[in-house]
Design a protein around this motif. Sequence first.
Motif, PDB file in Angstrom:
ATOM      1  N   GLY A  63      -0.665   5.645   2.973  1.00  0.00           N
ATOM      2  CA  GLY A  63      -0.491   5.711   1.762  1.00  0.00           C
ATOM      3  C   GLY A  63      -0.867   6.843   1.074  1.00  0.00           C
ATOM      4  O   GLY A  63      -0.164   6.626  -0.301  1.00  0.00           O
ATOM      5  N   HIS A  64      -0.979   8.103   1.155  1.00  0.00           N
ATOM      6  CA  HIS A  64      -0.426   9.021   0.836  1.00  0.00           C
ATOM      7  C   HIS A  64       0.508   8.755  -0.248  1.00  0.00           C
ATOM      8  O   HIS A  64       0.801   9.405  -1.445  1.00  0.00           O
ATOM      9  CB  HIS A  64      -1.016  10.944   1.456  1.00  0.00           C
ATOM     10  N   ALA A  65       1.671   8.910   0.417  1.00  0.00           N
ATOM     11  CA  ALA A  65       3.262   9.187  -0.167  1.00  0.00           C
ATOM     12  C   ALA A  65       3.164   8.114  -0.194  1.00  0.00           C
ATOM     13  O   ALA A  65       3.921   8.263  -1.456  1.00  0.00           O
ATOM     14  CB  ALA A  65       3.676   9.038   1.540  1.00  0.00           C
ATOM     15  N   CYS A  66       3.006   6.819  -0.223  1.00  0.00           N
ATOM     16  CA  CYS A  66       2.998   5.349  -0.867  1.00  0.00           C
ATOM     17  C   CYS A  66       2.164   6.185  -2.832  1.00  0.00           C
ATOM     18  O   CYS A  66       2.955   5.444  -3.559  1.00  0.00           O
ATOM     19  CB  CYS A  66       2.280   4.078  -0.806  1.00  0.00           C
ATOM     20  N   LEU A  67       1.028   6.601  -2.752  1.00  0.00           N
ATOM     21  CA  LEU A  67       0.621   6.808  -3.927  1.00  0.00           C
ATOM     22  C   LEU A  67       1.072   7.608  -4.628  1.00  0.00           C
ATOM     23  O   LEU A  67       1.237   7.524  -5.779  1.00  0.00           O
ATOM     24  CB  LEU A  67      -0.919   7.207  -3.960  1.00  0.00           C
ATOM     25  N   LYS A  68       1.537   8.832  -3.617  1.00  0.00           N
ATOM     26  CA  LYS A  68       2.651   9.849  -4.055  1.00  0.00           C
ATOM     27  C   LYS A  68       3.667   8.787  -5.648  1.00  0.00           C
ATOM     28  O   LYS A  68       4.101   9.570  -6.165  1.00  0.00           O
ATOM     29  CB  LYS A  68       3.339  10.550  -3.318  1.00  0.00           C
ATOM     30  N   GLY A  69       4.118   8.544  -4.833  1.00  0.00           N
ATOM     31  CA  GLY A  69       5.343   7.357  -5.521  1.00  0.00           C
ATOM     32  C   GLY A  69       4.710   7.020  -6.382  1.00  0.00           C
ATOM     33  O   GLY A  69       5.996   6.606  -7.839  1.00  0.00           O
ATOM     34  N   MET A  70       3.945   5.984  -6.470  1.00  0.00           N
ATOM     35  CA  MET A  70       3.803   4.870  -7.666  1.00  0.00           C
ATOM     36  C   MET A  70       2.868   6.039  -9.160  1.00  0.00           C
ATOM     37  O   MET A  70       3.165   5.955 -10.359  1.00  0.00           O
ATOM     38  CB  MET A  70       1.916   4.799  -7.424  1.00  0.00           C
ATOM     39  N   GLU A  71       2.698   7.130  -8.676  1.00  0.00           N
ATOM     40  CA  GLU A  71       2.223   8.874  -9.744  1.00  0.00           C
ATOM     41  C   GLU A  71       3.161   8.523 -10.210  1.00  0.00           C
ATOM     42  O   GLU A  71       3.964   8.830 -11.681  1.00  0.00           O
ATOM     43  CB  GLU A  71       1.362   9.761  -8.616  1.00  0.00           C
ATOM     44  N   PRO A 154       5.973  -3.496   6.641  1.00  0.00           N
ATOM     45  CA  PRO A 154       5.940  -2.562   6.143  1.00  0.00           C
ATOM     46  C   PRO A 154       7.674  -3.116   4.417  1.00  0.00           C
ATOM     47  O   PRO A 154       7.050  -2.961   3.476  1.00  0.00           O
ATOM     48  CB  PRO A 154       6.337  -1.203   6.572  1.00  0.00           C
ATOM     49  N   PHE A 155       8.073  -3.383   5.051  1.00  0.00           N
ATOM     50  CA  PHE A 155       8.785  -3.805   4.104  1.00  0.00           C
ATOM     51  C   PHE A 155       8.850  -4.521   3.681  1.00  0.00           C
ATOM     52  O   PHE A 155       8.624  -6.202   3.294  1.00  0.00           O
ATOM     53  CB  PHE A 155      10.487  -4.588   4.807  1.00  0.00           C
ATOM     54  N   ARG A 156       8.115  -4.545   1.648  1.00  0.00           N
ATOM     55  CA  ARG A 156       8.076  -5.886   1.077  1.00  0.00           C
ATOM     56  C   ARG A 156       8.406  -5.043  -0.636  1.00  0.00           C
ATOM     57  O   ARG A 156       8.542  -4.038  -1.035  1.00  0.00           O
ATOM     58  CB  ARG A 156       6.333  -5.862   0.856  1.00  0.00           C
ATOM     59  N   ALA A 157       8.228  -6.799  -1.530  1.00  0.00           N
ATOM     60  CA  ALA A 157       8.533  -6.138  -2.979  1.00  0.00           C
ATOM     61  C   ALA A 157       7.375  -7.162  -3.573  1.00  0.00           C
ATOM     62  O   ALA A 157       6.144  -7.060  -2.735  1.00  0.00           O
ATOM     63  CB  ALA A 157       9.798  -6.728  -3.053  1.00  0.00           C
ATOM     64  N   THR A 176      -1.270  -1.088   3.833  1.00  0.00           N
ATOM     65  CA  THR A 176      -0.398  -2.890   4.202  1.00  0.00           C
ATOM     66  C   THR A 176      -1.725  -3.815   3.387  1.00  0.00           C
ATOM     67  O   THR A 176      -1.156  -4.880   3.050  1.00  0.00           O
ATOM     68  CB  THR A 176       0.463  -2.580   4.960  1.00  0.00           C
ATOM     69  N   VAL A 177      -2.552  -3.566   4.605  1.00  0.00           N
ATOM     70  CA  VAL A 177      -3.160  -4.905   4.683  1.00  0.00           C
ATOM     71  C   VAL A 177      -4.602  -4.636   3.440  1.00  0.00           C
ATOM     72  O   VAL A 177      -4.394  -5.907   3.264  1.00  0.00           O
ATOM     73  CB  VAL A 177      -4.209  -4.755   6.166  1.00  0.00           C
ATOM     74  N   ILE A 218      -8.161   0.516  13.944  1.00  0.00           N
ATOM     75  CA  ILE A 218      -9.388   0.739  13.096  1.00  0.00           C
ATOM     76  C   ILE A 218      -9.702   0.302  12.123  1.00  0.00           C
ATOM     77  O   ILE A 218     -10.202  -0.189  11.024  1.00  0.00           O
ATOM     78  CB  ILE A 218     -10.496   1.869  13.382  1.00  0.00           C
ATOM     79  N   LYS A 219      -8.422   1.384  11.026  1.00  0.00           N
ATOM     80  CA  LYS A 219      -8.197   0.977   9.337  1.00  0.00           C
ATOM     81  C   LYS A 219      -7.899  -0.343   9.266  1.00  0.00           C
ATOM     82  O   LYS A 219      -8.620  -0.922   8.001  1.00  0.00           O
ATOM     83  CB  LYS A 219      -7.075   2.086   9.407  1.00  0.00           C
ATOM     84  N   ILE A 220      -7.262  -0.876   9.885  1.00  0.00           N
ATOM     85  CA  ILE A 220      -6.745  -2.094   9.529  1.00  0.00           C
ATOM     86  C   ILE A 220      -8.029  -3.047   9.226  1.00  0.00           C
ATOM     87  O   ILE A 220      -8.645  -3.979   8.371  1.00  0.00           O
ATOM     88  CB  ILE A 220      -5.547  -2.690   9.775  1.00  0.00           C
ATOM     89  N   LEU A 221      -8.846  -3.132  10.262  1.00  0.00           N
ATOM     90  CA  LEU A 221     -10.090  -3.967  10.705  1.00  0.00           C
ATOM     91  C   LEU A 221     -10.816  -4.243  10.082  1.00  0.00           C
ATOM     92  O   LEU A 221     -11.481  -4.656   9.282  1.00  0.00           O
ATOM     93  CB  LEU A 221     -10.125  -3.888  11.885  1.00  0.00           C
ATOM     94  N   SER A 222     -11.296  -2.644   9.559  1.00  0.00           N
ATOM     95  CA  SER A 222     -12.373  -2.643   8.833  1.00  0.00           C
ATOM     96  C   SER A 222     -12.120  -2.551   6.466  1.00  0.00           C
ATOM     97  O   SER A 222     -12.748  -3.595   6.206  1.00  0.00           O
ATOM     98  CB  SER A 222     -12.701  -0.158   8.603  1.00  0.00           C
TER      99      SER A 222
END
Length: 231
Positions: A63-71, A154-157, A176-177, A218-222
């Motif tokens: 998530g950190h990496a994806c948010l960096k890309g969005m920034e 993870p492959f998504r548009a 992703t979730v 755990i993260k996905i279920l939470s």
Amino acid sequence: MKNKIIVIIPAYNEEASIVKVIAAIPEIVSEVIVVNNNSTDGTETAAKEAGATVLNEPKRGYGHACLKGMEYLSRLEEKPDIVVFLDGDYSDYPEELTSIVAPILEQDMALVIGARVPELREKGSMTFPQRFGNVLATFLMRVFFGSRFTDLGPFRAIQYNKLLALNMEDKTYGWTVEMQLKALRKRYRYVEVPVHYRNRIGISKVSGTLKGAIFAGIKILSWIFKYSLKK
């Protein structure tokens, strides 16, 4: 009008695969962004030499990496119309990107998930924790939210403006979730497209370790139970 498509690839120690991934991305893509997530190998150099824009995110986490890309996207003068997320381990088939974005271009879908269906998966490409987690998570999403998702691939548009409206926040395994749950709550139009999936190059940092698999589960279920309580 031509749609601007940008790809974001989170990458941690993917020196052996990242060049193959970048080379297989179709020419309809305007820019490929590789987010080097504190790699200790030559991922950064390899990605640059392959022609990608490379960003460095020292905080480990998908998530950190994806948010960096969005920034980075937020600072562009000309924003993209579509953002594609793709892994850097060469388990996905980047050339199938045209199929992933087609429902957005042709049917105005907001979100498209590349579904790693059994008949198109290479043997051994998904570990038992991955398969079990997908079945459980998508089952719960169907029960709680009436969703039609079968995969957290993870492959998504996604349309860029729709992505911004989700206010994504997860820093690690729940990215992703989180996207799929928030898309459901906002009643986005979505579809899954069957994609091929092969054994990755190297060892998975999540499903390849017991610790990673447990934390991801755990993260996905939470996220799922958190959103079920908001109904």
